[in-house]
Every structure is written in structure tokens, then in C-alpha cells.
Write a protein that holds these residues in place. Structure first.
Motif, PDB file in Angstrom:
ATOM      1  N   UNK A 101      18.248 -13.586   2.922  1.00  0.00           N
ATOM      2  CA  UNK A 101      19.179 -13.207   3.989  1.00  0.00           C
ATOM      3  C   UNK A 101      18.618 -12.074   4.832  1.00  0.00           C
ATOM      4  N   UNK A 102      17.947 -11.131   4.171  1.00  0.00           N
ATOM      5  CA  UNK A 102      17.357 -10.004   4.903  1.00  0.00           C
ATOM      6  C   UNK A 102      16.276 -10.491   5.866  1.00  0.00           C
ATOM      7  N   UNK A 103      15.412 -11.358   5.384  1.00  0.00           N
ATOM      8  CA  UNK A 103      14.335 -11.873   6.229  1.00  0.00           C
ATOM      9  C   UNK A 103      14.909 -12.690   7.389  1.00  0.00           C
ATOM     10  N   UNK A 104      15.875 -13.552   7.085  1.00  0.00           N
ATOM     11  CA  UNK A 104      16.486 -14.368   8.135  1.00  0.00           C
ATOM     12  C   UNK A 104      17.202 -13.500   9.172  1.00  0.00           C
ATOM     13  N   UNK A 105      17.951 -12.499   8.689  1.00  0.00           N
ATOM     14  CA  UNK A 105      18.697 -11.641   9.596  1.00  0.00           C
ATOM     15  C   UNK A 105      17.779 -10.889  10.544  1.00  0.00           C
ATOM     16  N   UNK A 106      16.694 -10.334  10.006  1.00  0.00           N
ATOM     17  CA  UNK A 106      15.743  -9.595  10.843  1.00  0.00           C
ATOM     18  C   UNK A 106      15.058 -10.537  11.829  1.00  0.00           C
ATOM     19  N   UNK A 107      14.674 -11.710  11.347  1.00  0.00           N
ATOM     20  CA  UNK A 107      14.015 -12.681  12.232  1.00  0.00           C
ATOM     21  C   UNK A 107      14.945 -13.103  13.364  1.00  0.00           C
ATOM     22  N   UNK A 108      16.207 -13.322  13.043  1.00  0.00           N
ATOM     23  CA  UNK A 108      17.175 -13.725  14.063  1.00  0.00           C
ATOM     24  C   UNK A 108      17.370 -12.615  15.089  1.00  0.00           C
ATOM     25  N   UNK A 109      17.455 -11.368  14.626  1.00  0.00           N
ATOM     26  CA  UNK A 109      17.612 -10.238  15.550  1.00  0.00           C
ATOM     27  C   UNK A 109      16.418 -10.131  16.492  1.00  0.00           C
ATOM     28  N   UNK A 110      15.218 -10.378  15.967  1.00  0.00           N
ATOM     29  CA  UNK A 110      14.025 -10.361  16.822  1.00  0.00           C
ATOM     30  C   UNK A 110      14.162 -11.395  17.941  1.00  0.00           C
ATOM     31  N   UNK A 111      14.699 -12.567  17.608  1.00  0.00           N
ATOM     32  CA  UNK A 111      14.892 -13.614  18.602  1.00  0.00           C
ATOM     33  C   UNK A 111      15.921 -13.214  19.652  1.00  0.00           C
ATOM     34  N   UNK A 112      16.936 -12.448  19.215  1.00  0.00           N
ATOM     35  CA  UNK A 112      18.048 -12.091  20.097  1.00  0.00           C
ATOM     36  C   UNK A 112      17.798 -10.813  20.891  1.00  0.00           C
ATOM     37  N   UNK A 113      16.704 -10.132  20.615  1.00  0.00           N
ATOM     38  CA  UNK A 113      16.416  -8.894  21.312  1.00  0.00           C
ATOM     39  C   UNK A 113      17.151  -7.692  20.764  1.00  0.00           C
ATOM     40  N   UNK A 114      17.577  -7.779  19.506  1.00  0.00           N
ATOM     41  CA  UNK A 114      18.231  -6.651  18.839  1.00  0.00           C
ATOM     42  C   UNK A 114      17.164  -5.862  18.088  1.00  0.00           C
ATOM     43  N   UNK A 115      17.004  -4.568  18.356  1.00  0.00           N
ATOM     44  CA  UNK A 115      15.947  -3.791  17.696  1.00  0.00           C
ATOM     45  C   UNK A 115      16.148  -3.707  16.179  1.00  0.00           C
ATOM     46  N   UNK A 116      15.139  -4.131  15.449  1.00  0.00           N
ATOM     47  CA  UNK A 116      15.112  -4.073  13.991  1.00  0.00           C
ATOM     48  C   UNK A 116      13.681  -3.756  13.568  1.00  0.00           C
ATOM     49  N   UNK A 117      13.482  -3.227  12.363  1.00  0.00           N
ATOM     50  CA  UNK A 117      12.107  -3.001  11.900  1.00  0.00           C
ATOM     51  C   UNK A 117      11.352  -4.315  11.748  1.00  0.00           C
ATOM     52  N   UNK A 118      10.070  -4.294  12.027  1.00  0.00           N
ATOM     53  CA  UNK A 118       9.232  -5.470  11.795  1.00  0.00           C
ATOM     54  C   UNK A 118       9.015  -5.671  10.305  1.00  0.00           C
ATOM     55  N   UNK A 119       8.890  -6.930   9.906  1.00  0.00           N
ATOM     56  CA  UNK A 119       8.574  -7.268   8.524  1.00  0.00           C
ATOM     57  C   UNK A 119       7.062  -7.362   8.381  1.00  0.00           C
ATOM     58  N   UNK A 120       6.505  -6.612   7.431  1.00  0.00           N
ATOM     59  CA  UNK A 120       5.071  -6.653   7.191  1.00  0.00           C
ATOM     60  C   UNK A 120       4.702  -7.599   6.049  1.00  0.00           C
ATOM     61  N   UNK A 151       8.350  -5.278   2.621  1.00  0.00           N
ATOM     62  CA  UNK A 151       7.722  -4.121   3.255  1.00  0.00           C
ATOM     63  C   UNK A 151       8.053  -4.179   4.740  1.00  0.00           C
ATOM     64  N   UNK A 152       8.609  -3.082   5.259  1.00  0.00           N
ATOM     65  CA  UNK A 152       9.112  -3.032   6.620  1.00  0.00           C
ATOM     66  C   UNK A 152       8.431  -1.926   7.430  1.00  0.00           C
ATOM     67  N   UNK A 153       8.468  -2.100   8.725  1.00  0.00           N
ATOM     68  CA  UNK A 153       8.019  -1.051   9.635  1.00  0.00           C
ATOM     69  C   UNK A 153       8.825   0.225   9.401  1.00  0.00           C
ATOM     70  N   UNK A 154       8.152   1.364   9.418  1.00  0.00           N
ATOM     71  CA  UNK A 154       8.859   2.640   9.296  1.00  0.00           C
ATOM     72  C   UNK A 154       9.366   3.072  10.671  1.00  0.00           C
ATOM     73  N   UNK A 155      10.674   3.312  10.765  1.00  0.00           N
ATOM     74  CA  UNK A 155      11.283   3.819  11.991  1.00  0.00           C
ATOM     75  C   UNK A 155      11.495   5.319  11.805  1.00  0.00           C
TER      76      UNK A 155
END
Length: 261
Positions: A88-107, A117-121
Motif C-alpha cells: 500500500x505504501x509503494x502504491x500510494x507513493x507511486x500514485x501521488x507521483x502520477x498526480x503531482x502530489x509531493x512525496x518522497x521518492x522510493x529508492x 528506503x525513501x528519499x530524505x526530506x
């Protein structure tokens, strides 16, 4: 759409597949679990469901999120829930990237270790930021500062909801301010997120957030929630009208439960 930065390439990794309608996450089943791609780990916090650590991933500063087992849960159920929330975490972040919602990148994702492992904000979360404002500003300035943040936050939530994504755990701890800037907000912690177009689910998302803010932060007035609504409506007024009408029903049910106990 690529969730993981190209420069952080690894032959051991498989990327999530996605399209406009559905994202099927393929967590690699052939990872060598004896190899660690992240080093210099320092704990930040330990929550009910996960431990958060600072680390370095292929030389870049990053955040390591380790989902933890619960001894009181049946082992099979525990394993299933941990895997489900990781996906769910991976899907949610991926979906936000598609929608233009700022989220940390998945490494990197390691299903065997239940780790991501996520981008450090760099910056603090909204909860910490508001606590500082409460201590240092008079009430009117505190309200003004938070309304500025709330306007931007309403826009992000609306983008997410218009795209059919429900966060599931909206709180001030799950909003980050990059370098403390109110116009650079990031949403995090999508372990309870899911895809649904039902307006009531979106209304409940907003209601949970309102209740969390009111419970944790003193001095919030109606203008604060109106600022969130104004930002929300600016993205899609028709969609906002439907969701906020449903939100009034959800609030009414909440007040009834409070009175009855």
C-alpha cells in the motif's frame, strides 16, 4: 512513470508497474537478503507499526522504514498485514507521483526484510512545526501562519482525492515541510492508503485530519479548517462540493457518537 530515481539503479531491484487505472506492485522475490544496500543507520523514531532510521543508500542520505512484527498477532496474519501495508505504501507513493502530489521518492524495497528506503526530506513534520509556532507566536500570528500552510495542504489533499487515492491516516505527523517552508509540503506514510472513488471515504479522510489537528494543537479556529477547504476547492470546485457535503454528514455522525459515548 518511474518511482525510483534512475541514478539509483540496482540490478537486484524490480520497479513497480503502473498505468492510469491500476498499479500492480511486483516486490522482488529473488533479492539476495544477505546484501545490505544501506549503511550508517541511525534511529529516528519507533512507532506502533514501523521503525524509522536515517541511513545512506548508495551514498545518498535516505530514510529507512522497517515494518515491525507484533507478537500478539498470529504469525500468518502478521506477515500478511506487514506485506499488505508495504505494498500500500509503494502504491500510494507511486500514485501521488502520477498526480503531482509531493512525496518522497522510493529508492529501494525489500519485501523479505519488510523495508522501504525513501528519499530524505530535510525539515520537520507539521506537528513539530505547529508546536514551535504555538510556543513562539501570539494567537493571531499563529492562526495566520497555519492558515498559510492549510491552504497549500488543502490543495495537496484535493489532488490526491480527485485522483481517487485515500490516505487513510492523515495527521500533522504525516505532513513534512521541506526546510520549514509552508509552500513545500510533502505527504508521507501511505501504509493504510487505498484507491477508491467514493466521496464518503474522502470525507472521512478529511474528518480524521480535522479531529487529529483539533486534538493535538490548541487555538485552532474555524478559519483554519476554512483555509483547508479553500485550498481543496481551488483544485476542483465540483468535486469539493460533493466531498464537503458528505463531510457535513460525517461530522454530524461524529458529534452524535460523542454525545452518546
Amino acid at each position: 512513470m518511474e518511482v525510483i530515481d534512475n541514478e539509483l539503479s540496482s540490478p537486484q531491484r524490480k520497479r513497480p508497474k503502473s498505468d492510469e487505472d491500476e498499479m500492480d506492485i511486483d516486490l522482488s522475490d529473488d533479492l539476495d537478503t544477505t546484501i545490505s544496500y544501506y549503511v550508517d543507520m541511525n534511529p529516528i523514531s519507533r512507532g506502533a507499526e514501523a521503525t524509522i532510521l536515517n541511513c545512506k543508500f548508495l551514498g545518498k542520505p535516505a530514510i529507512l522504514k522497517q515494518r515491525v512484527s507484533k507478537v500478539y498477532r498470529h504469525p500468518d496474519l502478521d506477515k500478511q498485514l506487514i506485506k499488505q501495508r508495504l505494498i500500500s505504501e509503494v502504491r500510494g507513493i507511486a500514485k501521488c507521483k502520477m498526480l503531482g502530489v509531493p512525496v518522497p521518492a522510493i529508492y529501494f524495497v525489500n519485501e523479505y526484510r519488510s523495508e522501504i528506503v525513501l528519499e530524505e526530506i530535510e525539515g520537520c513534520n507539521l506537528r513539530e512545526h505547529l508546536l514551535i509556532l504555538e510556543r513562539t507566536l501570539p494567537p493571531n500570528e499563529y492562526q495566520y501562519s497555519f492558515c498559510e500552510i492549510a491552504l497549500h495542504l488543502g490543495k495537496l489533499i484535493a489532488k490526491m482525492h480527485v485522483g481517487g487515492l485515500i490516505h487513510g491516516d492523515l495527521t500533522s505527523a504525516n505532513v513534512l515541510l521541506r526546510n520549514g517552508r509552508p509552500d513545500q509540503l510533502y505527504l508521507i506514510d501511505f501504509g493504510l492508503s487505498y484507491q477508491k472513488e467514493v466521496s464518503e471515504d474522502k470525507a472521512v479522510d478529511l474528518y480524521v485530519f480535522e479531529r487529529a489537528l483539533a486534538a493535538l494543537h490548541d487555538g485552532l479556529e474555524k478559519t483554519t479548517f476554512e483555509a483547508i477547504r479553500k485550498g481543496y476547492e481551488s483544485i476542483n470546485a465540483e468535486h469539493a462540493a460533493i466531498v464537503y457535503k458528505k463531510l457535513e454528514e460525517v461530522r454530524l455522525r461524529g458529534r452524535k457518537r460523542d454525545m452518546i459515548g
